[in-house]
Design an enzyme around this catalytic site. Structure first.
Site, PDB file in Angstrom:
ATOM      1  CG  HIS A  46      30.741  19.176  24.534  1.00 24.90           C
ATOM      2  ND1 HIS A  46      31.536  19.539  25.586  1.00 24.90           N
ATOM      3  CD2 HIS A  46      30.146  18.017  24.897  1.00 24.90           C
ATOM      4  CE1 HIS A  46      31.427  18.662  26.550  1.00 24.90           C
ATOM      5  NE2 HIS A  46      30.583  17.718  26.158  1.00 24.90           N
ATOM      6  CD  GLU A  68      33.619  22.235  24.977  1.00 28.20           C
ATOM      7  OE1 GLU A  68      34.301  21.276  24.619  1.00 28.20           O
ATOM      8  OE2 GLU A  68      32.962  22.243  26.007  1.00 28.20           O
ATOM      9  CG  ASN A 384     -11.634  26.626  60.033  1.00 22.17           C
ATOM     10  OD1 ASN A 384     -12.783  26.619  60.430  1.00 22.17           O
ATOM     11  ND2 ASN A 384     -10.817  25.616  60.193  1.00 22.17           N
TER      12      ASN A 384
END
Lengths: 657, 156
Positions: A46, A68, A384
């Site tokens: 690259h 690539e 709760n």
């Protein structure tokens, strides 16, 4: 630097990379299973590609590009690494070496077309395979689900052309046409453009929404020649869920990184990143979004086709980038849930209750900010459930329930939201008790109490100053009520609701936005100040004549769709200095905002338009400012405040009672 | 007051408000900015002038004159916003001017005398007696205490 200096740098670095690639290729050949060298090779190729393109060495750039591509296939494991592939790669690197030397000597670069075609031969295979991925984004899923709800079928049609097929694009088009006759084609993989340009190998997919049966759809395609196979798969709701960014059934191929689903994250490689770095990235990105907005505006003014095209492309990239950046901030809710089993166990012991806690969906991911803040409300709701919800084993036995109570904590996605539910199989909440309490505490009056539906009654639990516990216990009921839970969740942009059936149990449901940081807002002007109103809170905007505004008990109101909507002039809420000493036009702009089914109209001077804005906090110093939920930075660099419409509607409610 | 100052001395950023020089420990100062557009925020204490865009971070700005109960002064060329932080918060302080970094040697800092100037003694950390002048050292933790913000918000 002169050209010669550039060339020298290029040759130096080029030789290094070629050398490196040679070594890496040898490593790869010795150990084909190890993908690390491939990654390195890929990087070198690259870099070389970029370097050579900059220097104008086109043939070299082409060659590295093809290398690539081959390396990518190897990396993605598209097909096993064959000896031929290795050979081609070695040849490629040899050529590169030759080219670097030619460049160094100022000679023309050799022709590499023979090698290029060899390399491309491999590439075509790759295109064919990776393009079989069919995944749906949230919008598509919603569309399909709605279609299913409305009695349509959703089919995934997979077509493979025969090898002899010459006019592939035309065949694909014929399939498309045939499907359009029986229904609507909602998606094509590859895209319709790519199909037309024959950018596919032999296989392509359509998703079609139709009233017709599977057999009929299939038959309609059978008349088209040169098709090797046609697979029609009906997509059910379950199948859609699985396809949330996942490969379609039957297409087990290498997945691209982008479509890797969240819950597979563990199997992939990961790195730790300081949250501050992510925030910095987010900040940079948000500046980019701001600039994009500016360019969009300028492009609109200039009205040049090529500029508009670029801006549109930027918009597309922007949305993908946004998704990627936001995904980086996602953390599994497990981090919060982890501490609950122990907490529940200890609490149950303290309260002499028997309970089993069931946790599901712990891998559901939420924005980091939400994860940090959601813990306390959840603790509150769990306490709760244990304290007020579940009965003692004795009471449960008497009621004919199993002695061990059950609390389930469930996280899941639905639509554009994440949900967390806490459900218990306890005593449930008595509607009458809630009403009595609310009356006693003066939260509502008798008259309105009779009109309330169940949901509205349970909603009273979240009113401030409300607590249904008969007595204050050690665990909960320390004066901090559900109103705190609601406030917290709303500050995160979410909402909370409760459902209950007496004797059977109670379910608290928390709805949270998937992403916090970027929202679409309507910018409005009042006086000389600009405010942003989140689009999702807006029902409608309109220009009204001043004479349409009436007063009820001194409160300005507007008739809107047979309802009386209270009006709030924004300049009064924010004490904005008025232009022209408060001389008014004959008409006003009203932004009607909603919270549940409650409406309020915000009166402003001007609507400035809709824009994507990045939500920023006002900082710790100003952590709670009335009717402001945050700030954002506009295209011109100034800060605009974001209006917290819920607070304004709530204030209206409070005043109305 | 026994402070860490006693042994080594330290560096402070010096800024001016009215006739007096004030100092803030250099480690608590992030940057010094020129005046820039400030977005007003309603329903907050008067001394909070609003918020600014500090390179992408929305930062509240406090008018120090107003905070200390000093008369208002028009902002001009030399007006600066000193960006400071404490453990929890980052804010900008509007000051008349800011120019110096000064080394305060050990042993010159004394407790603030009561009734010094106009500034509430609880905002001060001490007074540095230098050769030619007095430097008032601010206790930023107290100046930026959020209690002040909350109290006033409640009153509203």
């Amino acid at each position: 630097m002169s050209d010669q200096t550039y060339l020298n740098v290029f040759v130096e670095e080029g030789r290094e990379h070629v050398q490196r690639m040679n070594t890496l290729l040898l490593d790869l050949e010795n150990d084909p299973e190890n993908k690390e060298p491939v990654q390195e090779l890929f990087r070198s190729a690259h870099t070389l590609k970029g370097m050579s393109a900059t220097m104008g060495f086109e043939t070299m750039a082409d060659l590295t590009h093809e290398l690539e591509n081959v390396l990518q296939q190897v990396r993605d494991g598209v097909h096993p690494l064959k000896d031929e592939t290795m050979d081609i790669l070695f040849q490629g690197v040899d050529r590169l070496e030759m080219m670097v030397e030619q460049a160094a000597n100022g000679e023309p670069l050799a022709d590499v077309s023979d090698l290029l075609s060899k390399l491309r031969g491999g590439e075509e295979e790759k295109t064919a395979v990776t393009q079989q991925d069919v995944s749906f984004d949230g919008y598509e899923r919603e569309l399909f689900e709605t279609s299913l709800d409305n009695g349509y079928y959703v089919f995934l049609v997979k077509v493979t052309l025969s090898e002899q097929c010459v006019l592939k694009g035309a065949r694909a088009y014929m399939v498309y046409e045939a499907l359009e006759k029986t229904g609507d084609v909602a998606k094509a993989v590859p895209s319709v453009e790519d199909l037309e340009e024959e950018k596919f190998d032999r296989t392509f997919h359509f998703v079609t929404i139709t009233k017709e049966e599977e057999q009929h759809v299939k038959r309609s395609l059978e008349q088209i020649s040169e098709l090797e196979s046609v697979d029609v798969t009906a997509l059910s709701r379950d199948a859609l869920k699985q396809k949330q960014g996942v490969t379609a059934k039957g297409d087990v191929t290498a997945k691209t990184v982008r479509s890797a689903p969240a819950h597979k994250a563990k199997a992939t490689k990961s790195i730790r990143v300081d949250i501050e770095r992510l925030d910095a990235l987010m900040n940079l990105f948000s500046e980019w979004v701001i600039d994009r907005g500016r360019i969009e505006q300028i492009a609109g003014e200039l009205n040049r086709a090529d500029l508009t095209e670029v801006v549109e492309h930027m918009n597309r990239i922007g949305s993908e980038l946004q998704e990627t950046v936001l995904n980086l901030r996602m953390v599994p809710v497990e981090q919060v849930f982890n501490r609950f089993p122990r907490m529940v166990r200890d609490l149950a012991k303290e309260l002499n209750k028997d309970v089993q806690l069931e946790i599901t969906g712990a891998d559901t991911e939420l924005d980091r900010t939400v994860i940090d803040e959601i813990g306390d409300p959840l603790v509150h709701l769990l306490r709760n459930a244990l304290d007020h919800g579940l009965e003692t084993p004795k009471e449960r036995r008497e009621k004919g329930k199993p002695e061990t109570g059950h609390i389930s904590l469930r996280a899941f996605y639905s639509g554009n939201h994440a949900f967390i539910e806490i459900a218990d199989d306890g005593a449930g909440i008595s509607r009458d008790k809630v009403l009595q309490k609310a009356l006693k505490n003066g939260i509502i009056d008798r008259e309105s109490a009779d009109k309330l539906g169940d949901a509205q009654v349970y909603d009273l639990l979240f009113a401030s100053g409300f607590s249904t516990a008969e007595q204050v216990t050690d665990v909960s009921g320390r004066g901090v009520g559900l109103d705190v839970v609601r406030t917290k969740i709303e500050s995160l942009g979410g909402s909370v609701s409760v459902q209950s059936e007496e004797g059977k149990g109670t379910t608290f449901s928390i709805q949270l936005p998937l992403t916090l940081s970027i929202l679409t807002a309507l910018l409005v002007r009042t006086g000389d100040e600009t405010y942003a109103i989140p689009i999702n809170a807006i029902l409608e905007t309109g220009k009204f004549d001043r004479s349409e505004i009436q007063k009820v008990h001194g409160q300005p109101v507007l008739r809107f769709r047979k309802r009386i909507v209270p009006l709030v002039p924004l300049h009064e809420v924010f004490s904005v200095p008025q232009r022209d000493g408060g001389v008014h036009n004959d008409s006003v702009f009203v932004v009607i905002v909603k919270k549940g089914d409650q409406l309020t109209g915000l009166v402003v001077d001007e609507l400035l338009g809709q824009q994507e804005v990045v939500l920023k906090s006002l900082g710790n110093y100003l952590n709670q400012v009335f009717a402001i939920s945050g700030a954002t930075i506009l295209g011109d660099g100034r800060v605009a405040l974001i209006v917290d419409t819920n607070a304004l509607i709530q204030q209206q409610e409070a005043m109305a009672v | 007051m026994e402070t860490r100052v006693a042994e080594t001395g330290r560096k402070v950023i010096v800024f001016r408000l009215g006739e007096e020089d004030y100092g803030v420990d250099v480690q608590q100062v992030d940057s010094i900015e020129r005046m820039q557009p400030i977005t007003r925020v309603a329903n907050v204490p008067d001394f909070v002038q609003g918020v600014i865009n500090l390179r992408g971070v929305v930062t509240p700005v406090i008018d120090l004159r107003s905070k200390f109960g000093m008369p208002q002064k028009e902002h001009d060329e030399s007006t600066r916003i000193v960006i400071v932080h404490t453990e929890n918060v980052q804010v900008g302080l509007i000051v008349d001017s800011a120019h110096d970094v000064m080394h305060i040697p050990a042993g010159v800092v004394e407790e603030p005398p009561s009734g010094l100037g106009e500034v509430d003694a609880r905002y001060l950390e001490g007074v540095a007696k230098l050769e030619d002048r007095l430097l008032v050292l601010l206790n930023l933790d107290r100046v930026l205490s959020r209690e002040d913000v909350r109290e006033i918000q409640k009153e509203d």
